[in-house]
Scaffold this motif. Structure first.
Motif, PDB file in Angstrom:
ATOM      1  N   ALA A   1       0.848  -1.207   0.000  1.00  0.00           N
ATOM      2  CA  ALA A   1       0.000   0.000   0.000  1.00  0.00           C
ATOM      3  C   ALA A   1       0.874   1.244   0.000  1.00  0.00           C
ATOM      4  O   ALA A   1       0.633   2.204  -0.742  1.00  0.00           O
ATOM      5  N   ARG A   2       1.960   1.210   0.764  1.00  0.00           N
ATOM      6  CA  ARG A   2       2.868   2.376   0.806  1.00  0.00           C
ATOM      7  C   ARG A   2       3.519   2.595  -0.556  1.00  0.00           C
ATOM      8  O   ARG A   2       3.666   3.724  -1.025  1.00  0.00           O
ATOM      9  N   ALA A   3       3.894   1.477  -1.216  1.00  0.00           N
ATOM     10  CA  ALA A   3       4.556   1.599  -2.529  1.00  0.00           C
ATOM     11  C   ALA A   3       3.615   2.216  -3.560  1.00  0.00           C
ATOM     12  O   ALA A   3       4.051   2.904  -4.474  1.00  0.00           O
ATOM     13  N   LYS A   4       2.303   1.997  -3.365  1.00  0.00           N
ATOM     14  CA  LYS A   4       1.314   2.510  -4.315  1.00  0.00           C
ATOM     15  C   LYS A   4       0.876   3.939  -3.972  1.00  0.00           C
ATOM     16  O   LYS A   4       0.290   4.614  -4.791  1.00  0.00           O
ATOM     17  N   ASP A   5       1.219   4.379  -2.765  1.00  0.00           N
ATOM     18  CA  ASP A   5       0.758   5.686  -2.280  1.00  0.00           C
ATOM     19  C   ASP A   5       1.621   6.796  -2.869  1.00  0.00           C
ATOM     20  O   ASP A   5       2.811   6.902  -2.584  1.00  0.00           O
ATOM     21  N   LYS A   6       1.012   7.621  -3.724  1.00  0.00           N
ATOM     22  CA  LYS A   6       1.750   8.707  -4.392  1.00  0.00           C
ATOM     23  C   LYS A   6       2.401   9.646  -3.392  1.00  0.00           C
ATOM     24  O   LYS A   6       3.423  10.258  -3.675  1.00  0.00           O
ATOM     25  N   ASN A   7       1.819   9.754  -2.204  1.00  0.00           N
ATOM     26  CA  ASN A   7       2.351  10.707  -1.210  1.00  0.00           C
ATOM     27  C   ASN A   7       3.440  10.080  -0.352  1.00  0.00           C
ATOM     28  O   ASN A   7       4.016  10.739   0.500  1.00  0.00           O
ATOM     29  N   ASP A   8       3.696   8.803  -0.595  1.00  0.00           N
ATOM     30  CA  ASP A   8       4.727   8.123   0.193  1.00  0.00           C
ATOM     31  C   ASP A   8       5.919   7.830  -0.726  1.00  0.00           C
ATOM     32  O   ASP A   8       5.754   7.160  -1.747  1.00  0.00           O
ATOM     33  N   PRO A   9       7.100   8.357  -0.417  1.00  0.00           N
ATOM     34  CA  PRO A   9       8.262   8.145  -1.296  1.00  0.00           C
ATOM     35  C   PRO A   9       8.731   6.683  -1.321  1.00  0.00           C
ATOM     36  O   PRO A   9       9.535   6.302  -2.146  1.00  0.00           O
ATOM     37  N   PHE A  10       8.164   5.847  -0.440  1.00  0.00           N
ATOM     38  CA  PHE A  10       8.603   4.453  -0.375  1.00  0.00           C
ATOM     39  C   PHE A  10       8.344   3.729  -1.697  1.00  0.00           C
ATOM     40  O   PHE A  10       7.284   3.884  -2.299  1.00  0.00           O
ATOM     41  N   ARG A  11       9.324   2.995  -2.167  1.00  0.00           N
ATOM     42  CA  ARG A  11       9.151   2.141  -3.339  1.00  0.00           C
ATOM     43  C   ARG A  11       9.568   0.732  -2.971  1.00  0.00           C
ATOM     44  O   ARG A  11      10.408   0.537  -2.085  1.00  0.00           O
ATOM     45  N   LEU A  12       9.003  -0.264  -3.653  1.00  0.00           N
ATOM     46  CA  LEU A  12       9.427  -1.640  -3.421  1.00  0.00           C
ATOM     47  C   LEU A  12      10.808  -1.789  -4.034  1.00  0.00           C
ATOM     48  O   LEU A  12      10.959  -1.821  -5.258  1.00  0.00           O
ATOM     49  N   MET A  13      11.843  -1.863  -3.200  1.00  0.00           N
ATOM     50  CA  MET A  13      13.208  -1.945  -3.711  1.00  0.00           C
ATOM     51  C   MET A  13      13.421  -3.322  -4.333  1.00  0.00           C
ATOM     52  O   MET A  13      12.949  -4.332  -3.820  1.00  0.00           O
ATOM     53  N   GLY A  14      14.057  -3.339  -5.494  1.00  0.00           N
ATOM     54  CA  GLY A  14      14.228  -4.596  -6.216  1.00  0.00           C
ATOM     55  C   GLY A  14      13.101  -4.846  -7.194  1.00  0.00           C
ATOM     56  O   GLY A  14      13.075  -5.864  -7.867  1.00  0.00           O
ATOM     57  N   PHE A  15      12.190  -3.842  -7.281  1.00  0.00           N
ATOM     58  CA  PHE A  15      11.092  -3.964  -8.252  1.00  0.00           C
ATOM     59  C   PHE A  15      11.183  -2.837  -9.267  1.00  0.00           C
ATOM     60  O   PHE A  15      11.565  -1.715  -8.941  1.00  0.00           O
ATOM     61  N   GLY A  16      10.783  -3.103 -10.475  1.00  0.00           N
ATOM     62  CA  GLY A  16      10.720  -2.082 -11.518  1.00  0.00           C
ATOM     63  C   GLY A  16      12.049  -1.938 -12.238  1.00  0.00           C
ATOM     64  O   GLY A  16      13.091  -2.328 -11.726  1.00  0.00           O
ATOM     65  N   HIS A  17      11.972  -1.382 -13.422  1.00  0.00           N
ATOM     66  CA  HIS A  17      13.196  -1.210 -14.219  1.00  0.00           C
ATOM     67  C   HIS A  17      12.909  -0.249 -15.362  1.00  0.00           C
ATOM     68  O   HIS A  17      11.805  -0.213 -15.893  1.00  0.00           O
ATOM     69  N   ARG A  18      13.912   0.554 -15.712  1.00  0.00           N
ATOM     70  CA  ARG A  18      13.738   1.490 -16.821  1.00  0.00           C
ATOM     71  C   ARG A  18      13.480   0.751 -18.131  1.00  0.00           C
ATOM     72  O   ARG A  18      12.707   1.200 -18.958  1.00  0.00           O
ATOM     73  N   VAL A  19      14.102  -0.406 -18.295  1.00  0.00           N
ATOM     74  CA  VAL A  19      13.986  -1.098 -19.593  1.00  0.00           C
ATOM     75  C   VAL A  19      13.065  -2.319 -19.493  1.00  0.00           C
ATOM     76  O   VAL A  19      12.151  -2.491 -20.285  1.00  0.00           O
ATOM     77  N   TYR A  20      13.260  -3.154 -18.493  1.00  0.00           N
ATOM     78  CA  TYR A  20      12.440  -4.367 -18.397  1.00  0.00           C
ATOM     79  C   TYR A  20      10.998  -4.000 -18.046  1.00  0.00           C
ATOM     80  O   TYR A  20      10.746  -3.387 -17.010  1.00  0.00           O
ATOM     81  N   LYS A  21      10.085  -4.325 -18.904  1.00  0.00           N
ATOM     82  CA  LYS A  21       8.658  -4.179 -18.599  1.00  0.00           C
ATOM     83  C   LYS A  21       8.053  -5.581 -18.593  1.00  0.00           C
ATOM     84  O   LYS A  21       6.899  -5.801 -18.840  1.00  0.00           O
TER      85      LYS A  21
END
Ligand code: SDX
Length: 427
Positions: free
Chosen positions: A289-309
């Motif tokens: 929920a925190r990772a999805k919250d626009k007002n929370d800078p928290f991101r799921l570390m180890g998730f997402g990538h500039r190139v890999y979709k």
């Protein structure tokens, strides 16, 4: 070249060549755009910009494909060794046995560092972050090799390349030893590249150190998974620094500095710290929920990538390697179960599905490295150790590319237009 790109600006109709590679997106060659239109392109973060031509590594982010000189990362990770991959990235072809033996022998003979280099560690506090030490000590190498700094001499470039690949494990192990107050161990040339690193890291002068073959294989595979990755932030840093003709050791130190960021190579340390903070699977929904919250800078570390979709193919191999290492060491780590559960919940959550956020190379690596015995603060050092061959191969390619010149981006200026100085007495 395929069809030209039509471009209209301020009443001018222009055409720009469209260039095709061997695979992947075409590029529009806009090198004459500013001269012909007086306008720049604008692409913060270079999401749509190719900075160079390269033959080293190709990523298809939608398909989750990663090739090194055409060879899929899964095949290299399963069937080759890090020394083979180093040879492949530097020379373009897989080595035969004689070439591999000669290359490994050459690298082995460069693993020692100048005795004076050990003095640089003494200036750091014992609790200094090992990446801070790596930035300083690798940068200091530029003061030691005045016999190989003519970057236009292929021989000197290759010697500098071999020295960097060979000395990074020694310096990385020294950074770890310094942090735990144990003596540095010299390299042992009878061991493999990776076995030598494990001994320098975990061995002590007081007793023999036996390299665990399963750990050696897993570590070697982890090095392969981190070897190179197109024009990522730290590789682009090395290329830009190298484009001015800077000392190769200093350019790699610049790459280390960039890799340290939590959005890049520092994510493996951040991902394990995040798993520790989550603790048990019951707390995962709170963090999603925190990772999805626009007002929370928290991101799921180890998730997402500039190139890999799609799924990062390195994460697939990394997850498999976790199971192998756990079995070999007969360990269990509840954090691995938490990581698996987090992945499962995230990949079934619309937010992550819509934004195409999958685990990347950093998501599982910390679980393995922790099981092998590395402290979290060493994780990015290991990433830098492995990525050195990619940085060095890309640096060599940049220097020998006839299209390359000093990198000098422009900008969209939004500051004050010209105005006159106001004397202090009138302000
Ligand atoms: C590496 O480039 C490389 O090749 C790097 C690397 C290599 O081998 O060299 O692969 C190594 O750096 C892997 C990435 C490690 N970093 C992390 O795991 C840190 C967490 N990930 C994010 O910070 C992010 O995904 C990046 C930095 C990796 C990518 O960022 P982008 O491509 O700039 O995408 P973005 O930040 O614009 O995100 C797109 C959207 C945003 O939402 P919106 O603003 O569109 O609403 O996705 C969201 C982001 O908020 N998002 C995340 C997220 N990553 C992106 N939301 C929650 N958790 C995340 N991890």
């Amino acid at each position: 070249m395929t069809e030209a790109a039509q471009f209209a600006l301020s009443g001018k109709e222009l055409e720009y060549p469209v260039l095709s590679g061997s695979v992947g997106p075409d590029v529009v060659d806009i090198r004459k755009l500013y001269a012909q239109t007086g306008a720049f392109t604008y692409d913060p973060g270079f999401t749509s910009t190719a900075s160079c031509q390269s033959k080293l590594t190709y990523i298809d982010g939608d398909e989750g494909v990663l090739l090194h000189r055409g060879y899929p990362i899964g095949e290299l990770a399963e069937q080759s060794t890090f020394m083979e991959v180093c040879y492949l990235l530097l020379n373009g072809e897989l080595p035969d046995q004689g070439e591999l033996d000669h290359f490994s022998h050459t690298i082995t003979r460069h693993t020692m560092v100048h005795e004076q280099l050990a003095q640089f560690f003494r200036g750091f506090r014992r609790d200094a972050h090992p990446m801070a030490i790596m930035c300083g000590v690798v940068g200091a190498l530029s003061a030691f090799y005045h016999d190989s700094t003519d970057i236009h001499d292929p021989q000197q470039r290759m010697i500098a390349s071999h020295r960097l690949i060979a000395k990074m494990p020694t310096i990385a192990a020294m950074a770890y030893k310094y942090s735990v107050g144990q003596p540095f161990l010299y390299p042992d040339n009878s061991l493999s590249y990776t076995g030598n690193f494990l001994r320098m890291t975990f061995g002590v002068p007081a007793e023999p150190y036996e390299v665990n073959p399963a750990v050696e294989r897993a570590m070697d595979r982890i090095f392969i998974l981190h070897a190179d990755h197109e024009q990522n932030a730290s590789t682009s840093t090395v290329r830009l620094a190298g484009s001015s003709g800077a000392n190769p050791f200093a350019c790699i130190a610049a790459g280390i500095a960039c890799l340290w960021g939590p959005a890049h190579g520092g994510a493996n340390e951040a991902a394990l710290n995040m798993l520790h903070e989550i603790g048990t699977p019951e707390r995962i929904p709170e963090f999603i929920a925190r990772a999805k919250d626009k007002n929370d800078p928290f991101r799921l570390m180890g998730f997402g990538h500039r190139v890999y979709k799609n799924y990062d193919p390195r994460a697939t191999v990394m997850q498999k390697t976790v199971r192998e290492v756990f079995e070999a060491l007969n360990v269990q780590d509840p954090l691995f179960e938490t990581a698996l559960r987090l992945e499962e919940l995230a990949l079934n959550d619309d937010y992550f599905v819509e934004k195409k956020l999958f685990p990347n190379v950093d998501f599982y690596s910390g679980v393995i490295l922790s099981a092998i015995g590395f402290p979290t603060s060493m994780f990015t050092v290991l990433f830098a150790l492995a990525r050195t061959v990619g940085w060095v191969a890309q640096w060599n390619e940049m220097i020998t590319d006839p299209d390359q010149k000093i990198g000098r981006p422009r900008q969209l200026y939004t500051g004050p237009t010209q105005r006159s100085y106001v004397p202090l007495t009138q302000r």
